[in-house]
Design an enzyme around this catalytic site. Structure first.
Site, PDB file in Angstrom:
ATOM      1  N   GLN A  40      -4.240  -1.692   9.596  1.00 31.98           N
ATOM      2  CA  GLN A  40      -4.179  -3.001   8.934  1.00 31.98           C
ATOM      3  C   GLN A  40      -4.768  -4.083   9.837  1.00 31.98           C
ATOM      4  O   GLN A  40      -4.388  -4.205  10.995  1.00 31.98           O
ATOM      5  CB  GLN A  40      -2.722  -3.329   8.571  1.00 31.98           C
ATOM      6  CG  GLN A  40      -2.559  -4.621   7.795  1.00 31.98           C
ATOM      7  CD  GLN A  40      -3.227  -4.572   6.414  1.00 31.98           C
ATOM      8  OE1 GLN A  40      -3.115  -3.583   5.689  1.00 31.98           O
ATOM      9  NE2 GLN A  40      -3.937  -5.638   6.062  1.00 31.98           N
ATOM     10  N   LYS A  75       0.841  -1.198   0.000  1.00 32.59           N
ATOM     11  CA  LYS A  75       0.000   0.000   0.000  1.00 32.59           C
ATOM     12  C   LYS A  75       0.879   1.251   0.000  1.00 32.59           C
ATOM     13  O   LYS A  75       0.610   2.218  -0.704  1.00 32.59           O
ATOM     14  CB  LYS A  75      -0.944  -0.013   1.215  1.00 32.59           C
ATOM     15  CG  LYS A  75      -2.048  -1.054   1.069  1.00 32.59           C
ATOM     16  CD  LYS A  75      -2.833  -1.297   2.347  1.00 32.59           C
ATOM     17  CE  LYS A  75      -3.784  -2.474   2.130  1.00 32.59           C
ATOM     18  NZ  LYS A  75      -4.490  -2.898   3.344  1.00 32.59           N
ATOM     19  N   ASP A 116     -11.016   2.935   4.237  1.00 29.63           N
ATOM     20  CA  ASP A 116     -11.433   1.539   4.052  1.00 29.63           C
ATOM     21  C   ASP A 116     -12.954   1.427   3.957  1.00 29.63           C
ATOM     22  O   ASP A 116     -13.469   0.372   3.579  1.00 29.63           O
ATOM     23  CB  ASP A 116     -10.943   0.681   5.229  1.00 29.63           C
ATOM     24  CG  ASP A 116      -9.727  -0.153   4.862  1.00 29.63           C
ATOM     25  OD1 ASP A 116      -9.440  -0.274   3.653  1.00 29.63           O
ATOM     26  OD2 ASP A 116      -9.077  -0.686   5.784  1.00 29.63           O
TER      27      ASP A 116
END
Ligand code: NAP
Length: 284
Positions: free
Chosen positions: A97, A53, A120
């Protein structure tokens, strides 16, 4: 024989568009949008995902602000970092994460993220906005599914769409995005009766089950568009989707491969979401 949807090419288009949007943002605001990543513990798979990422951010010019915490960090300490990032104007997006180490309440951590920075799209406020049809940040994989469908030119208005899987991460938000485009959506799951018959009626099939080659080729209606979200590793090391790709390709009009389909899109949409978040914050 189906046309294979090229997720790599579509993801590259999204990255190119995002790089241009980053340039424009920089010209207007004197700095690049920033994405804060939080990695807790030393799980190698999570470390690899975060590294990817961050590399992807660098490629499109997004500033990457990275934080690593020890596996022993408490939920309260992670929340305290999230709160600092909420207050940091450089951090336009915040990505914690998952999975977090055992014993840490992931929900409490995710819910602490400012919904305006929830790139997200998993915060209850983001999910609520999606349900209400209000502007907001949408989850990345579902956005990737929609982008691939758009690339096929499929007319979703009035189309029969069957989604298999009702997770918060994929199935439910994909269903809402399809509904937003006026598809007639059937959301299937492990208790659905006669699943194969439901799938046979579909113009669009989205499979997000997590079972290798679970959707048989003979379930697919002639000419259906098939988007396979599943990523399953077999004992022999091969990666396969939730759909029997070879058999389904005989009947579908378009189909995503695994790998090389939806999996390519998720990080690309995360980058796009970071720019969306930055613009929304500065529009205020
Ligand atoms: P999940 O949370 O495990 O959800 C799986 C869903 O499939 C559940 O709703 C479950 O139904 C349903 N299901 C399980 N067995 C079924 C059966 N026999 N018949 C019908 N439905 C069944 O999984 P997820 O997070 O949504 O992920 C799904 C797949 O997508 C996984 O392979 C994952 O690796 C992949 N994925 C890929 C990406 C990407 O970037 N491409 C991103 C996220 C996920 P119940 O609710 O009734 O249990």
């Amino acid at each position: 024989m189906a046309t294979i949807i090229d997720g790599r090419a579509e993801a590259q288009k999204v990255r190119d568009e995002t790089a241009a949007a980053v340039e424009q943002f920089r010209a207007e605001h004197g700095r690049a949008p920033g994405l804060a990543t939080v990695l807790v513990g030393s799980d190698p798979a999570s470390a690899t995902y975060v590294r990817n990422k961050r590399r992807s951010c660098a490629k499109v010019g997004i500033e990457s602000l990275h934080h690593e915490l020890a596996a022993s960090t408490s939920a309260a300490e992670i929340v305290s970092l999230v709160e600092r990032l909420n207050a940091d104007p450089q951090a336009n997006g915040i990505l914690v994460q998952l999975p977090l180490p055992d014993g840490v309440d992931s929900r409490a951590v995710l819910n602490a993220i400012d919904p305006e920075k929830d790139v997200d799209g998993l915060h209850p406020v983001s999910q609520g906005r999606l349900l209400a049809g209000d502007p907001g940040l949408r989850p990345c994989t579902p956005l990737g599914v929609m982008r691939l469908l758009e690339g096929t030119g499929t007319d979703l208005l009035g189309a029969r769409a069957v989604v298999i899987g009702r997770s918060l991460l994929v199935g439910k938000p994909v269903s809402m995005l399809l509904l937003e485009k006026h598809a007639t959506v059937t959301l299937c799951h492990s208790r659905t009766r006669n699943l194969a018959d439901e799938v046979r009626r579909a113009d669009v099939v989205v499979a997000a089950v997590g079972r290798p080659e679970f959707v048989g080729g003979d379930w697919i209606g002639e000419g259906a568009v098939v988007i396979d979200v599943g990523i399953n590793r077999l004992d022999d090391g091969r990666l396969v989707g939730d759909v029997d790709f070879a058999a389904a390709s005989e009947r579908a009009s378009f189909i995503t491969p695994v790998p090389g389909g939806v999996g390519q899109m998720t990080v690309a949409m995360l980058l796009a979401n970071t720019v969306t978040a930055a613009r929304r914050q500065l529009a205020g």
